[in-house]
Scaffold this motif. Structure first.
Motif, PDB file in Angstrom:
ATOM      1  N   ASP A 144     -11.921   3.420  -9.121  1.00  2.41           N
ATOM      2  CA  ASP A 144     -11.575   1.997  -8.958  1.00  2.41           C
ATOM      3  C   ASP A 144     -10.120   1.836  -8.518  1.00  2.41           C
ATOM      4  N   GLU A 145      -9.226   2.622  -9.103  1.00  4.67           N
ATOM      5  CA  GLU A 145      -7.807   2.558  -8.750  1.00  4.67           C
ATOM      6  C   GLU A 145      -7.600   3.004  -7.301  1.00  4.67           C
ATOM      7  N   THR A 146      -8.347   4.015  -6.865  1.00  4.32           N
ATOM      8  CA  THR A 146      -8.257   4.485  -5.478  1.00  4.32           C
ATOM      9  C   THR A 146      -8.705   3.392  -4.516  1.00  4.32           C
ATOM     10  N   ALA A 147      -9.772   2.688  -4.846  1.00  2.00           N
ATOM     11  CA  ALA A 147     -10.250   1.587  -3.999  1.00  2.00           C
ATOM     12  C   ALA A 147      -9.187   0.493  -3.894  1.00  2.00           C
ATOM     13  N   SER A 148      -8.568   0.158  -5.000  1.00  2.71           N
ATOM     14  CA  SER A 148      -7.503  -0.839  -4.999  1.00  2.71           C
ATOM     15  C   SER A 148      -6.314  -0.370  -4.162  1.00  2.71           C
ATOM     16  N   ASN A 149      -5.948   0.902  -4.294  1.00  5.36           N
ATOM     17  CA  ASN A 149      -4.837   1.454  -3.519  1.00  5.36           C
ATOM     18  C   ASN A 149      -5.116   1.401  -2.023  1.00  5.36           C
ATOM     19  N   PHE A 150      -6.366   1.664  -1.628  1.00  2.00           N
ATOM     20  CA  PHE A 150      -6.695   1.622  -0.206  1.00  2.00           C
ATOM     21  C   PHE A 150      -6.547   0.208   0.358  1.00  2.00           C
ATOM     22  N   LYS A 151      -6.882  -0.802  -0.422  1.00  2.00           N
ATOM     23  CA  LYS A 151      -6.689  -2.185   0.039  1.00  2.00           C
ATOM     24  C   LYS A 151      -5.207  -2.478   0.229  1.00  2.00           C
ATOM     25  N   GLN A 152      -4.381  -2.036  -0.722  1.00  2.00           N
ATOM     26  CA  GLN A 152      -2.938  -2.242  -0.609  1.00  2.00           C
ATOM     27  C   GLN A 152      -2.367  -1.466   0.580  1.00  2.00           C
ATOM     28  N   GLU A 153      -2.817  -0.224   0.760  1.00  2.00           N
ATOM     29  CA  GLU A 153      -2.330   0.588   1.869  1.00  2.00           C
ATOM     30  C   GLU A 153      -2.715  -0.019   3.211  1.00  2.00           C
ATOM     31  N   LYS A 154      -3.927  -0.539   3.316  1.00  2.00           N
ATOM     32  CA  LYS A 154      -4.377  -1.157   4.578  1.00  2.00           C
ATOM     33  C   LYS A 154      -3.460  -2.319   4.931  1.00  2.00           C
ATOM     34  N   ALA A 155      -3.169  -3.183   3.984  1.00  2.00           N
ATOM     35  CA  ALA A 155      -2.281  -4.323   4.237  1.00  2.00           C
ATOM     36  C   ALA A 155      -0.891  -3.836   4.636  1.00  2.00           C
ATOM     37  N   PHE A 156      -0.375  -2.845   3.933  1.00  2.00           N
ATOM     38  CA  PHE A 156       0.943  -2.303   4.256  1.00  2.00           C
ATOM     39  C   PHE A 156       0.935  -1.681   5.652  1.00  2.00           C
ATOM     40  N   ASN A 157      -0.076  -0.871   5.939  1.00  2.00           N
ATOM     41  CA  ASN A 157      -0.151  -0.204   7.239  1.00  2.00           C
ATOM     42  C   ASN A 157      -0.226  -1.214   8.382  1.00  2.00           C
ATOM     43  N   ASP A 158      -1.024  -2.262   8.228  1.00  2.00           N
ATOM     44  CA  ASP A 158      -1.120  -3.293   9.267  1.00  2.00           C
ATOM     45  C   ASP A 158       0.245  -3.914   9.534  1.00  2.00           C
ATOM     46  N   GLN A 159       0.990  -4.205   8.470  1.00  2.00           N
ATOM     47  CA  GLN A 159       2.313  -4.810   8.635  1.00  2.00           C
ATOM     48  C   GLN A 159       3.283  -3.810   9.272  1.00  2.00           C
ATOM     49  N   TRP A 160       3.238  -2.558   8.827  1.00  2.00           N
ATOM     50  CA  TRP A 160       4.124  -1.530   9.386  1.00  2.00           C
ATOM     51  C   TRP A 160       3.857  -1.375  10.889  1.00  2.00           C
ATOM     52  N   LEU A 161       2.586  -1.298  11.250  1.00  2.00           N
ATOM     53  CA  LEU A 161       2.235  -1.133  12.668  1.00  2.00           C
ATOM     54  C   LEU A 161       2.677  -2.346  13.476  1.00  2.00           C
ATOM     55  N   ALA A 162       2.519  -3.544  12.942  1.00  2.00           N
ATOM     56  CA  ALA A 162       2.951  -4.756  13.648  1.00  2.00           C
ATOM     57  C   ALA A 162       4.456  -4.781  13.833  1.00  2.00           C
ATOM     58  N   ASP A 163       5.192  -4.350  12.819  1.00  2.00           N
ATOM     59  CA  ASP A 163       6.656  -4.372  12.866  1.00  2.00           C
ATOM     60  C   ASP A 163       7.237  -3.261  13.724  1.00  2.00           C
ATOM     61  N   ASN A 164       6.473  -2.192  13.931  1.00  2.00           N
ATOM     62  CA  ASN A 164       7.002  -1.022  14.625  1.00  2.00           C
ATOM     63  C   ASN A 164       6.277  -0.718  15.935  1.00  2.00           C
ATOM     64  N   ALA A 165       5.565  -1.693  16.466  1.00  2.00           N
ATOM     65  CA  ALA A 165       4.806  -1.489  17.711  1.00  2.00           C
ATOM     66  C   ALA A 165       5.717  -1.461  18.915  1.00  2.00           C
TER      67      ALA A 165
END
Length: 165
Positions: A144-165
């Motif tokens: 369950d914690e891994t599933a929650s972490n993946f949701k947080q990572e996805k949001a972070f990754n999307d923002q990182w990619l948008a900021d660093n494109a």
């Protein structure tokens, strides 16, 4: 027994952009800190054109039920190893996550492949803890914690990619 975890996320980035993100040590530090980790240190960080090895340790707040906190503690000291290889438009990873003083951990693979105009990031993990009587419960909690972490990572990754494109 062990618990299986699978997850696939779409990204609006190509493999080159995903590889550039993964190859940036600042990305890793910022990602873990955004998720509440502290004391993030790297024992190995080697980024190349077709290979990437990341070994880090960090303290993670334990969002666990009381029975699990008695074993793990208020924080988890995690050792996290990812070994990525890249061949053309495909990147694959072997992953191992260990929690200090808890026998077992998480092992698995991740793959980044082209999908439409972006990429798909797929994870397949095996979560196994060898703790008498409560190992299965602990595996469920970490799944369950891994599933929650993946949701947080996805949001972070999307923002990182948008900021660093």
């Amino acid at each position: 027994m062990s618990k299986k975890f699978t997850n696939t996320d779409p990204y609006d980035a190509n493999v080159d952009q995903m590889w550039a993100m993964l190859s940036d040590q600042d990305y890793w530090t910022a990602k873990y800190e955004s998720m509440g980790a502290s004391n993030v240190t790297f024992t190995q960080f080697n980024a190349g054109e077709d290979a990437l090895t990341v070994v880090n340790e960090r303290d993670v707040p334990a969002d666990l039920p009381s029975f699990a906190k008695k074993i793990v503690g208020e924080t988890n000291h995690v050792t996290h190893t990812e070994r990525w290889t890249r061949a053309g438009d495909h990147a694959t990873c072997s992953i191992e996550i260990k929690v200090k003083n808890v026998p077992g951990g998480t092992t698995g693979t991740m793959d980044i492949t082209p999908s439409g105009s972006g990429t798909s990031w797929a994870a397949n993990f095996d979560i196994k803890f060898s703790v008498p009587l409560i190992g299965g419960k602990l595996e469920g909690v970490f799944k369950d914690e891994t599933a929650s972490n993946f949701k947080q990572e996805k949001a972070f990754n999307d923002q990182w990619l948008a900021d660093n494109a």
